[in-house]
Design a protein around this motif. Structure first.
Motif, PDB file in Angstrom:
ATOM      1  N   VAL A   1       0.436  15.910 -37.817  1.00 45.92           N
ATOM      2  CA  VAL A   1       0.479  14.667 -37.639  1.00 45.92           C
ATOM      3  C   VAL A   1      -1.098  14.161 -37.358  1.00 45.92           C
ATOM      4  N   ALA A   2      -2.062  15.143 -36.771  1.00 50.02           N
ATOM      5  CA  ALA A   2      -3.468  14.641 -36.490  1.00 50.02           C
ATOM      6  C   ALA A   2      -4.075  14.162 -37.842  1.00 50.02           C
ATOM      7  N   THR A   3      -3.708  14.943 -38.948  1.00 48.12           N
ATOM      8  CA  THR A   3      -4.215  14.571 -40.312  1.00 48.12           C
ATOM      9  C   THR A   3      -3.597  13.185 -40.879  1.00 48.12           C
ATOM     10  N   GLN A   4      -2.167  13.066 -40.639  1.00 51.65           N
ATOM     11  CA  GLN A   4      -1.955  11.840 -41.080  1.00 51.65           C
ATOM     12  C   GLN A   4      -2.399  10.607 -40.299  1.00 51.65           C
ATOM     13  N   VAL A   5      -2.490  10.959 -38.757  1.00 52.03           N
ATOM     14  CA  VAL A   5      -2.768   9.558 -38.086  1.00 52.03           C
ATOM     15  C   VAL A   5      -4.364   9.135 -38.280  1.00 52.03           C
ATOM     16  N   ALA A   6      -5.297  10.140 -38.808  1.00 47.83           N
ATOM     17  CA  ALA A   6      -6.622   9.920 -39.146  1.00 47.83           C
ATOM     18  C   ALA A   6      -6.875   8.484 -39.673  1.00 47.83           C
ATOM     19  N   ILE A   7      -5.867   8.286 -40.889  1.00 50.45           N
ATOM     20  CA  ILE A   7      -6.284   6.925 -41.350  1.00 50.45           C
ATOM     21  C   ILE A   7      -5.919   5.520 -40.562  1.00 50.45           C
ATOM     22  N   ASN A   8      -4.819   5.611 -39.847  1.00 51.63           N
ATOM     23  CA  ASN A   8      -4.625   4.671 -38.825  1.00 51.63           C
ATOM     24  C   ASN A   8      -5.508   4.454 -37.846  1.00 51.63           C
ATOM     25  N   GLY A   9      -6.101   5.845 -37.374  1.00 50.51           N
ATOM     26  CA  GLY A   9      -7.063   5.858 -36.351  1.00 50.51           C
ATOM     27  C   GLY A   9      -8.188   5.150 -36.635  1.00 50.51           C
ATOM     28  N   MET A  10      -8.859   5.379 -37.819  1.00 48.46           N
ATOM     29  CA  MET A  10     -10.030   4.586 -38.157  1.00 48.46           C
ATOM     30  C   MET A  10     -10.048   3.188 -38.068  1.00 48.46           C
ATOM     31  N   ILE A  11      -8.687   2.747 -38.725  1.00 46.61           N
ATOM     32  CA  ILE A  11      -8.332   1.137 -38.566  1.00 46.61           C
ATOM     33  C   ILE A  11      -8.164   0.643 -37.217  1.00 46.61           C
ATOM     34  N   SER A  12      -7.488   1.609 -36.600  1.00 49.73           N
ATOM     35  CA  SER A  12      -7.300   1.079 -35.182  1.00 49.73           C
ATOM     36  C   SER A  12      -8.473   0.925 -34.368  1.00 49.73           C
ATOM     37  N   TYR A  13      -9.527   1.808 -34.433  1.00 41.33           N
ATOM     38  CA  TYR A  13     -10.687   1.590 -33.667  1.00 41.33           C
ATOM     39  C   TYR A  13     -11.357   0.127 -33.927  1.00 41.33           C
ATOM     40  N   GLY A  14     -11.361   0.020 -35.251  1.00 44.16           N
ATOM     41  CA  GLY A  14     -12.167  -1.342 -35.742  1.00 44.16           C
ATOM     42  C   GLY A  14     -11.388  -2.364 -35.022  1.00 44.16           C
ATOM     43  N   MET A  15      -9.952  -2.454 -35.210  1.00 44.66           N
ATOM     44  CA  MET A  15      -9.065  -3.277 -34.778  1.00 44.66           C
ATOM     45  C   MET A  15      -9.292  -3.746 -33.204  1.00 44.66           C
ATOM     46  N   CYS A  16      -9.645  -2.435 -32.582  1.00 37.77           N
ATOM     47  CA  CYS A  16      -9.552  -2.623 -31.011  1.00 37.77           C
ATOM     48  C   CYS A  16     -11.033  -3.245 -30.642  1.00 37.77           C
ATOM     49  N   LEU A  17     -11.987  -3.085 -31.503  1.00 37.09           N
ATOM     50  CA  LEU A  17     -13.191  -3.938 -31.300  1.00 37.09           C
ATOM     51  C   LEU A  17     -13.006  -5.552 -31.480  1.00 37.09           C
ATOM     52  N   ALA A  18     -12.334  -5.965 -32.564  1.00 32.57           N
ATOM     53  CA  ALA A  18     -12.171  -7.251 -32.969  1.00 32.57           C
ATOM     54  C   ALA A  18     -11.183  -7.558 -31.589  1.00 32.57           C
ATOM     55  N   ILE A  19      -9.989  -6.887 -31.275  1.00 31.93           N
ATOM     56  CA  ILE A  19      -9.193  -7.817 -30.395  1.00 31.93           C
ATOM     57  C   ILE A  19     -10.023  -7.657 -29.055  1.00 31.93           C
ATOM     58  N   THR A  20     -10.907  -6.616 -28.583  1.00 30.81           N
ATOM     59  CA  THR A  20     -11.674  -6.821 -27.408  1.00 30.81           C
ATOM     60  C   THR A  20     -12.462  -7.948 -27.117  1.00 30.81           C
ATOM     61  N   THR A  21     -13.008  -8.470 -28.342  1.00 33.88           N
ATOM     62  CA  THR A  21     -13.934  -9.533 -28.422  1.00 33.88           C
ATOM     63  C   THR A  21     -12.722 -10.903 -28.594  1.00 33.88           C
ATOM     64  N   GLY A  22     -11.444 -10.663 -28.413  1.00 30.34           N
ATOM     65  CA  GLY A  22     -10.748 -12.017 -28.512  1.00 30.34           C
ATOM     66  C   GLY A  22     -10.253 -12.299 -29.777  1.00 30.34           C
ATOM     67  N   GLY A  23     -10.441 -11.344 -30.869  1.00 30.09           N
ATOM     68  CA  GLY A  23     -10.177 -11.731 -32.108  1.00 30.09           C
ATOM     69  C   GLY A  23      -9.234 -10.828 -32.764  1.00 30.09           C
ATOM     70  N   ILE A  24      -9.071 -10.605 -33.844  1.00 27.60           N
ATOM     71  CA  ILE A  24      -8.266  -9.834 -34.730  1.00 27.60           C
ATOM     72  C   ILE A  24      -8.714  -9.744 -36.217  1.00 27.60           C
ATOM     73  N   ASP A  25      -8.585  -8.639 -36.763  1.00 26.33           N
ATOM     74  CA  ASP A  25      -9.022  -8.251 -38.075  1.00 26.33           C
ATOM     75  C   ASP A  25      -7.839  -7.979 -39.006  1.00 26.33           C
ATOM     76  N   LEU A  26      -7.493  -8.972 -39.504  1.00 26.77           N
ATOM     77  CA  LEU A  26      -6.114  -8.833 -40.516  1.00 26.77           C
ATOM     78  C   LEU A  26      -6.542  -8.205 -41.836  1.00 26.77           C
ATOM     79  N   ALA A  27      -8.048  -8.295 -42.087  1.00 27.62           N
ATOM     80  CA  ALA A  27      -8.239  -7.832 -43.515  1.00 27.62           C
ATOM     81  C   ALA A  27      -8.417  -6.382 -43.940  1.00 27.62           C
ATOM     82  N   VAL A  28      -8.160  -5.485 -42.733  1.00 28.46           N
ATOM     83  CA  VAL A  28      -8.311  -4.208 -42.939  1.00 28.46           C
ATOM     84  C   VAL A  28      -7.386  -3.399 -44.067  1.00 28.46           C
ATOM     85  N   GLY A  29      -6.031  -3.778 -44.261  1.00 29.16           N
ATOM     86  CA  GLY A  29      -5.109  -3.332 -45.209  1.00 29.16           C
ATOM     87  C   GLY A  29      -5.772  -3.665 -46.605  1.00 29.16           C
TER      88      GLY A  29
END
Lengths: 508, 324
Positions: B51-79
């Motif tokens: 599981v940990a190996t599989q979630v690494a990919i979503n993990g990277m993207i989620s951390y970036g998304m987390c920053l974007a959401i925290t500033t009140g935005g969103i990053d839909l371009a990650v995919g």
């Protein structure tokens, strides 16, 4: 419809009797009255916070009075909100017009009472025809299909007035209607007001501009500290009398002002100009509290925001400790030692969801780093120290800012700037919305800071506060400084509230 | 007497704060226990590593998304970033025969530059992040189709594939990357000036500006980091599949947003924690993994995932009721 009742019983179109209103613990209105005749322009006057707006909000149903009765056209009057009030015949033109910019004039005029086919569909054609006729009556230069956003502010205001009249308003309340009009537009407004008067429409006119009051109004009612003071025909009252009625109270010495040693000039402004202020020059010394008095909107906050780098300065020079400076943004002001407590605490003061610690250290982080990381141990220690120094009442500096009372929140805002150790501290309405206890604590803190050699500029709309705390007071009038009084003049009573208020109203 | 009452309410307060902070951890635990009881194969160290190996990919993207959401935005371009980076890898390694590490560097650079572009568009022109990233997403995916010619490029380099299948100190490399990035992100958000500015800009942008924070650089930084992390995710992803394709990463932003929301990131801005997001990432991972083990069809998985997210957010709302 509006004939005067000859037996005198119903001489008034609007009668407010014994109106009281409290917000929380603050008594905003105490047993006030207001009598307006049909076809007269009735001025409401008083200092900021005297209760004029509260009374008008009760009349249009935005607030409900705790006590008292209102009679409109001889009938008991009680409305649930502005729409209800318009249906009853009372409309208000707000100071800050807020119409939908994308609506057409016709849509705006008939908003909330649209012509419809069946129940749901608008009858645009009929609406435009009707609006066109009404606009023609007022000689309005645009057609009904013009969009609101294409109009100037004065024209939008005119649309609001047309809207009020077309909905058969027998009384129109105008709150500072000329605040954003030039003199030509003002003249046009006055012509329209006179026409309305001739039709028997009563107008309640709220303004701080003395000249206009004497030019257009028939009667004046004066309010002070939530109380009704007097009502008189304007022909029988002088400017000075009016001011003294508005002020009326003694300056009580309840302020903890300590006289400090006044040092060298810290900050100097030379002919500063910007949006809302022009040609502002002053000096402020170390250890001095410089008060800025004037009416709301007279340009005090605008000047200070520009000095702090929040708004642009169009011309003029600033000097800090003799060196010329420019502040492109707040960061450059903070780095030089100029800090500002904004009047709008919620929007410009705090991140309410974040902890006190984060709020206090936010502007000071560049100084709290060890390498690229924040030295949190030092940060916590210093935040606790400054919070203690300012007697912030909170269980822990890790609590979120919203959990604190207004007074404590204000202390947190001050704390973050004290940590930056400024040379010049600007306080814009530092005690607004703060309870009495915290208020006097903030005043004591100001004296402590001054004693350490900080230069302080305080904006306050409360005359007793500004007179009780300042070493020197500059009085603003419509964007310029219109006079200065010193603490000595206040103490020997040559500068009274009347003198300051007269200057704030543009007198000498 | 009064002191006692005060002490008690302070205790309740800290309990509430604790629940508010770690409530999501309880959800995670309950879920693991339930799945573990239903399917014993779940609670094995092998499966957890899987599981940990599989979630690494979503993990990277989620951390970036987390920053974007925290500033009140969103990053839909990650995919789409995932696809572009993957195609850059394919073109440079297979078609041009470049050194794997040079190629990874170029791919990361491209992803970071597109993140920077998002940030500049959002911060400089004050455009809505949703609209900006929705549009750049199209551009980025289009570009990846252009450079790959729309065909899959297979990557046979063992050095490259080793990024997914290799081990470092006995741990799969994706897990090592996840741990390193988690630590860096934790420090970045909670221990640096930049992190504080992210919270301040998201919490109250006017107050942040009036406190000397640069809204522009904060936002530019956030989207640049998000772009970089999408690049890292793409490297792991491409190493896993051994093939560069322009149609990968579709819908990945959804899982990333879900992980953030589960982890207590507020869409109103200004609130987030990296440990929270990490737990969110694992919850999403366990939902997929657990249901695969139990044998739930993927149609139902999607439904369950939606329900779990709504349930977790509701729980969070109830626990943090006094915050709103």
């Amino acid at each position: 419809m509006l004939e005067k009742n000859t037996d005198g019983k119903n001489e008034y179109i609007l009668q407010c009797e014994g109106i009281s209103k409290a917000f929380g613990g603050t008594q905003a209105l105490k047993d006030v009255q207001l009598h307006v005749k049909p076809g007269e322009v009735h001025a409401l006057m008083g200092e900021n916070g005297a209760g004029k707006s509260t009374l008008m909000k009760i009349v249009i149903g935005l607030h409900k009075q705790d006590k008292g009765t209102i009679t409109f056209e001889g009938k008991p009057y009680q409305v649930k909100g502005p729409v209800d009030a318009i249906n009853a015949g009372i409309a208000m033109i707000h100071q800050e017009l807020n119409p939908e910019p994308h609506l057409s004039i016709a849509d705006s005029i008939f908003l909330k009472r649209e012509d419809t086919v069946g129940k749901f569909f608008l009858n645009k054609k009929k609406q435009n025809e009707r609006a066109g006729e009404i606009l023609k009556q007022f000689n309005f230069p645009y057609g009904p299909k013009t969009l609101i956003k294409e109009l100037t502010l004065a024209q939008v205001q005119m649309v609001e007035i047309i809207k009020a009249v077309s909905s058969d308003a027998r009384m129109i309340i105008m709150d500072e209607p000329t605040s954003s009009l030039d003199s030509e537009e003002t003249d046009h407004l006055f012509r329209v007001i006179r026409e309305l008067k001739a039709k028997g429409v009563a107008i309640i006119y709220i303004s701080h501009r003395m000249d206009e009051i004497f030019q257009i109004c028939d009667t004046v009612s004066v309010f002070r500290d939530g109380m009704f003071i007097t009502s008189a025909p304007l022909a029988q009252i002088s400017r000075d009398e009016l001011i003294s009625k508005m002020v009326g109270r003694k300056v009580e010495n309840v302020f903890p002002k300590v006289d400090c040693k006044i040092g060298d000039v810290v900050f100097k402004a030379e002919n500063l100009c910007g949006k809302g202020f022009k040609d502002i020059s002053f000096e402020v010394h170390a250890g001095e509290i410089l008060g800025l008095s004037g009416l709301v909107g007279s340009g005090r906050s605008e000047t200070m925001r520009a000095i702090f780098g929040l708004d642009p300065i169009t011309s003029g020079k600033m000097y800090l400790e003799g060196k010329e400076i420019k502040n492109k943004n707040p960061r450059s002001a903070i780095n030089k030692g100029i800090c500002m407590v904004n009047e709008d605490r919620k929007n410009f003061g705090l991140c309410l969801l974040r902890s006190l610690r984060e709020n206090i250290s936010l502007p000071n982080l560049p100084k709290k780093q060890r390498g690229i990381l924040i030295n949190q141990r030092r940060e916590i220690k210093e935040c606790e120290e400054v919070a203690k120094q300012l007697t912030v009442k909170a269980a822990s500096i890790e609590h979120e800012a919203f959990s604190l009372s207004g007074g404590n929140q204000q202390k947190v805002v001050i704390a973050k700037w004290i940590m930056a150790n400024p040379k010049l501290l600007i306080l814009d309405e530092p005690t607004r919305g703060v309870d009495v206890g915290a208020k006097s604590e903030i005043h004591s803190l100001m004296c402590q800071f001054a004693a350490k050699g900080m230069a302080i500029i305080m904006i306050s709309s409360e005359l007793p506060e500004i007179m009780g705390m300042s070493d020197r007071i500059l009085i603003y009038h419509e964007g310029s400084i219109n006079g200065e009084v010193t603490r000595a003049e206040i103490l020997d009573s040559t500068a009274t509230e009347e003198v300051i208020l007269a200057k704030a109203f543009g007198g000498k | 007497m009064l002191g006692k009452i005060k002490a008690k309410s302070a205790h309740n307060d800290s309990l509430r704060m604790l629940m508010g902070k770690y409530g999501i951890g309880i959800v995670l635990l309950i879920m693991m226990v339930v799945i573990g009881i239903m399917e014993p194969a779940f609670a094995t160290s092998n499966n957890f590593i899987n599981v940990a190996t599989q979630v690494a990919i979503n993990g990277m993207i989620s951390y970036g998304m987390c920053l974007a959401i925290t500033t009140g935005g969103i990053d839909l371009a990650v995919g789409a970033q995932l696809a572009l980076t993957s195609c850059v890898l394919g073109v440079t390694i297979t078609n041009s025969g470049m050194n794997v590490w040079v190629s990874c560097f170029i791919a990361l650079l491209v992803a970071t530059l597109f993140g920077l572009l998002n940030g500049v568009l959002i911060a400089k022109f004050n455009m809505f992040p949703f609209v900006v990233t929705l549009s750049t997403q199209l551009i980025i995916r289009g570009l990846s189709q252009v450079i790959s010619g729309g065909k899959a490029i297979s990557l046979t380099s063992d050095v490259f594939k080793n990024i997914y299948s290799g081990k470092f100190l006995g741990m799969p490399i994706p897990i090592v990357i996840l741990i390193i990035i988690t630590i860096i992100m934790y420090l970045l958000l909670h221990w640096t000036k930049f992190g504080r500015y992210v919270f301040a800009v998201g919490g109250n942008v006017n107050a942040a500006i009036a406190s000397g924070v640069s809204e522009f650089w904060t936002k530019v930084g956030v989207y640049t980091v998000s772009g970089f992390l999408a690049g890292v995710a793409a490297i792991i992803f491409t190493a896993k599949t051994g093939s560069a394709q322009s149609n990968i990463g579709i819908g990945y932003e959804t899982d990333a947003v879900a992980a953030c929301v589960l982890g207590g990131t507020s869409f109103a801005g200004g609130i987030a924690t990296i440990p929270g997001v990490l737990m969110g990432i694992f919850i999403i991972g366990f939902i997929y993994n657990g249901m695969n083990l139990i044998g739930v069809s993927s149609y139902y998985q999607s439904i369950v995932k939606g329900c779990v997210i709504i349930g977790a957010v509701l729980l969070d709302m109830v626990m943090n009721k006094r915050n709103r």
